[in-house]
Design a protein around this motif. Sequence first.
Motif, PDB file in Angstrom:
ATOM      1  N   HIS A 266       0.806  -1.214   0.000  1.00 38.74           N
ATOM      2  CA  HIS A 266       0.000   0.000   0.000  1.00 38.74           C
ATOM      3  C   HIS A 266       0.845   1.273   0.000  1.00 38.74           C
ATOM      4  CE1 HIS A 266      -3.608  -2.363   0.610  1.00 38.74           C
ATOM      5  NE2 HIS A 266      -3.027  -2.982   1.611  1.00 38.74           N
ATOM      6  N   ALA A 267       2.157   1.143  -0.107  1.00 36.20           N
ATOM      7  CA  ALA A 267       3.030   2.322  -0.076  1.00 36.20           C
ATOM      8  C   ALA A 267       4.343   1.984  -0.762  1.00 36.20           C
ATOM      9  CB  ALA A 267       3.268   2.783   1.363  1.00 36.20           C
ATOM     10  N   GLY A 268       4.417   2.297  -2.055  1.00 37.02           N
ATOM     11  CA  GLY A 268       5.640   2.071  -2.797  1.00 37.02           C
ATOM     12  C   GLY A 268       6.719   3.070  -2.429  1.00 37.02           C
ATOM     13  N   VAL A 269       7.914   2.877  -2.962  1.00 42.25           N
ATOM     14  CA  VAL A 269       9.056   3.712  -2.613  1.00 42.25           C
ATOM     15  C   VAL A 269       8.824   5.168  -2.991  1.00 42.25           C
ATOM     16  CG1 VAL A 269      11.487   4.168  -3.125  1.00 42.25           C
ATOM     17  CG2 VAL A 269      10.719   1.828  -2.690  1.00 42.25           C
ATOM     18  N   GLU A 270       8.401   5.423  -4.213  1.00 41.10           N
ATOM     19  CA  GLU A 270       8.216   6.819  -4.646  1.00 41.10           C
ATOM     20  C   GLU A 270       7.071   7.495  -3.894  1.00 41.10           C
ATOM     21  OE1 GLU A 270      10.297   8.585  -6.387  1.00 41.10           O
ATOM     22  OE2 GLU A 270      11.502   6.754  -6.356  1.00 41.10           O
ATOM     23  N   TYR A 271       6.038   6.741  -3.613  1.00 40.65           N
ATOM     24  CA  TYR A 271       4.933   7.298  -2.832  1.00 40.65           C
ATOM     25  C   TYR A 271       5.422   7.706  -1.454  1.00 40.65           C
ATOM     26  CZ  TYR A 271       0.676   7.479  -0.018  1.00 40.65           C
ATOM     27  OH  TYR A 271      -0.315   7.869   0.848  1.00 40.65           O
ATOM     28  N   ARG A 272       6.192   6.832  -0.819  1.00 47.75           N
ATOM     29  CA  ARG A 272       6.685   7.136   0.517  1.00 47.75           C
ATOM     30  C   ARG A 272       7.623   8.351   0.485  1.00 47.75           C
ATOM     31  NH1 ARG A 272       7.298   1.388   3.679  1.00 47.75           N
ATOM     32  NH2 ARG A 272       5.821   1.910   5.324  1.00 47.75           N
ATOM     33  N   ARG A 273       8.460   8.454  -0.522  1.00 42.46           N
ATOM     34  CA  ARG A 273       9.331   9.624  -0.616  1.00 42.46           C
ATOM     35  C   ARG A 273       8.505  10.902  -0.716  1.00 42.46           C
ATOM     36  NH1 ARG A 273      13.118   6.815  -4.285  1.00 42.46           N
ATOM     37  NH2 ARG A 273      14.941   6.224  -3.042  1.00 42.46           N
ATOM     38  N   HIS A 274       7.457  10.858  -1.521  1.00 41.04           N
ATOM     39  CA  HIS A 274       6.593  12.026  -1.652  1.00 41.04           C
ATOM     40  C   HIS A 274       5.969  12.385  -0.307  1.00 41.04           C
ATOM     41  CE1 HIS A 274       3.559  14.788  -3.176  1.00 41.04           C
ATOM     42  NE2 HIS A 274       2.640  14.071  -2.552  1.00 41.04           N
ATOM     43  N   VAL A 275       5.460  11.379   0.397  1.00 44.18           N
ATOM     44  CA  VAL A 275       4.821  11.628   1.690  1.00 44.18           C
ATOM     45  C   VAL A 275       5.831  12.171   2.698  1.00 44.18           C
ATOM     46  CG1 VAL A 275       3.619  10.547   3.625  1.00 44.18           C
ATOM     47  CG2 VAL A 275       3.011   9.931   1.286  1.00 44.18           C
ATOM     48  N   ILE A 276       7.045  11.668   2.668  1.00 45.25           N
ATOM     49  CA  ILE A 276       8.086  12.183   3.564  1.00 45.25           C
ATOM     50  C   ILE A 276       8.261  13.679   3.371  1.00 45.25           C
ATOM     51  CG2 ILE A 276      10.579  12.176   4.011  1.00 45.25           C
ATOM     52  CD1 ILE A 276      10.423   9.102   3.372  1.00 45.25           C
ATOM     53  N   GLY A 277       8.368  14.127   2.128  1.00 40.16           N
ATOM     54  CA  GLY A 277       8.518  15.552   1.854  1.00 40.16           C
ATOM     55  C   GLY A 277       7.340  16.364   2.372  1.00 40.16           C
ATOM     56  N   VAL A 278       6.140  15.877   2.139  1.00 38.00           N
ATOM     57  CA  VAL A 278       4.945  16.597   2.584  1.00 38.00           C
ATOM     58  C   VAL A 278       4.908  16.689   4.114  1.00 38.00           C
ATOM     59  CG1 VAL A 278       2.420  16.510   2.695  1.00 38.00           C
ATOM     60  CG2 VAL A 278       3.590  15.997   0.542  1.00 38.00           C
ATOM     61  N   LEU A 279       5.179  15.586   4.782  1.00 35.07           N
ATOM     62  CA  LEU A 279       5.069  15.573   6.244  1.00 35.07           C
ATOM     63  C   LEU A 279       6.203  16.337   6.919  1.00 35.07           C
ATOM     64  CD1 LEU A 279       3.744  12.013   7.159  1.00 35.07           C
ATOM     65  CD2 LEU A 279       2.492  14.086   6.553  1.00 35.07           C
ATOM     66  N   VAL A 280       7.391  16.325   6.337  1.00 33.82           N
ATOM     67  CA  VAL A 280       8.481  17.133   6.907  1.00 33.82           C
ATOM     68  C   VAL A 280       8.102  18.600   6.891  1.00 33.82           C
ATOM     69  CG1 VAL A 280      10.826  17.973   6.495  1.00 33.82           C
ATOM     70  CG2 VAL A 280      10.368  15.518   6.481  1.00 33.82           C
ATOM     71  N   ARG A 281       7.563  19.056   5.770  1.00 40.26           N
ATOM     72  CA  ARG A 281       7.162  20.463   5.689  1.00 40.26           C
ATOM     73  C   ARG A 281       6.064  20.776   6.703  1.00 40.26           C
ATOM     74  NH1 ARG A 281       3.125  22.559   3.060  1.00 40.26           N
ATOM     75  NH2 ARG A 281       2.850  20.686   1.775  1.00 40.26           N
ATOM     76  N   ARG A 282       5.086  19.912   6.830  1.00 44.02           N
ATOM     77  CA  ARG A 282       3.998  20.152   7.778  1.00 44.02           C
ATOM     78  C   ARG A 282       4.499  20.140   9.221  1.00 44.02           C
ATOM     79  NH1 ARG A 282      -0.837  16.267   5.320  1.00 44.02           N
ATOM     80  NH2 ARG A 282      -1.156  17.435   3.366  1.00 44.02           N
ATOM     81  N   ALA A 283       5.377  19.189   9.538  1.00 45.15           N
ATOM     82  CA  ALA A 283       5.894  19.106  10.909  1.00 45.15           C
ATOM     83  C   ALA A 283       6.734  20.328  11.254  1.00 45.15           C
ATOM     84  CB  ALA A 283       6.718  17.833  11.082  1.00 45.15           C
ATOM     85  N   LEU A 284       7.479  20.849  10.282  1.00 45.32           N
ATOM     86  CA  LEU A 284       8.263  22.057  10.514  1.00 45.32           C
ATOM     87  C   LEU A 284       7.363  23.268  10.743  1.00 45.32           C
ATOM     88  CD1 LEU A 284      11.111  21.525   7.907  1.00 45.32           C
ATOM     89  CD2 LEU A 284      11.347  21.520  10.405  1.00 45.32           C
ATOM     90  N   VAL A 285       6.290  23.352   9.996  1.00 45.66           N
ATOM     91  CA  VAL A 285       5.328  24.436  10.214  1.00 45.66           C
ATOM     92  C   VAL A 285       4.740  24.321  11.610  1.00 45.66           C
ATOM     93  CG1 VAL A 285       3.095  25.383   9.502  1.00 45.66           C
ATOM     94  CG2 VAL A 285       4.793  24.772   7.773  1.00 45.66           C
ATOM     95  N   GLN A 286       4.387  23.114  12.020  1.00 48.87           N
ATOM     96  CA  GLN A 286       3.884  22.905  13.375  1.00 48.87           C
ATOM     97  C   GLN A 286       4.896  23.373  14.414  1.00 48.87           C
ATOM     98  OE1 GLN A 286       2.655  18.995  14.509  1.00 48.87           O
ATOM     99  NE2 GLN A 286       1.007  18.861  12.996  1.00 48.87           N
TER     100      GLN A 286
END
Length: 311
Positions: A266-286
């Motif tokens: 349910h989570a391929g390599v490229e998908y996970r890389r994309h999610v990592i980028g999105v969540l890092v940005r969100r966590a930094l904003v938090q």
Amino acid sequence: MKPAPFDYTAPAELSDAVTALAERPETARVLAGGQSLVLEMHYRRERPALLVDINNVRELDTITADGDALRVGALARHRAFETPTVAPGALGRLLSRVSPLIAHPPVRARGTMAGSLAWANPVSEWCATAVALDAGIELTGPAGSRLVGAGEFFLGPFRTARQPDEILTSVRLPLLPGAETGTVGVGFCEQHRTHASFAQVAVVAVLTLRDGVIVEARLGLAGAADRPVRAHEAERHLVGREPEPDVFAQAAALAAAGADPLSEPHAGVEYRRHVIGVLVRRALVQAREDSESADFFSGAGRDGHDGWEAR
């Protein structure tokens, strides 16, 4: 299925638990919360000959201040961290953000932080938190106790530096710096398929700011490799810069590019890389927003006390 036959002991003293484990270290398992171990025993993927239940060792059911760290005993349950008063300042705020996202209430009522670290699931929220904070992992065996840094503790999926005859007895979480070194902000984000399912990616962010500039950054990632890791290149990019959206976006891109996630159905390599980028940005904003309101969320009561409670 039902578990394969096994022997069982539930000592009341840590020394007795260590002795019992040492008698059959290769075929014994330690039981604290049991939220992962017992399920695997039912599937017979785990077949311990001896189960050493440490739930009667009351000295392990503590959360206490120990110098510049919070010492979390092996029997401290997930739910103990659901309110920010569990630790002073930014550490309490971070733990209270992570805990409610772990599984669901029955699991949080029984499972333990130490057990999560010992199990070492690569997508564990507590494992990512421990790595982000450079936590110390206390291991106790026949030769005594030793402290292992979280960065050296995790060796791969479900593999750690714990020896077969050792019990993980406590976790030492550094108390995050206060006003004397800068304002600390924390953030935590994760992505999962369904409510209470395991995270596919989780990100812990800790920013220390002074005069509007980031002086220290910590990014702990789960689901970005075969073990929890720090996004060191992204951290270096953040230091010395103002906490602006473009800076966060660049750091997120570096974290995603440096990740080496495992693939799953349910989570391929490229998908996970994309999610990592999105969540890092969100966590930094938090983390930036948390730093801006740190005084409000510090736990200080109207009477001037710091508000946190150890047990």
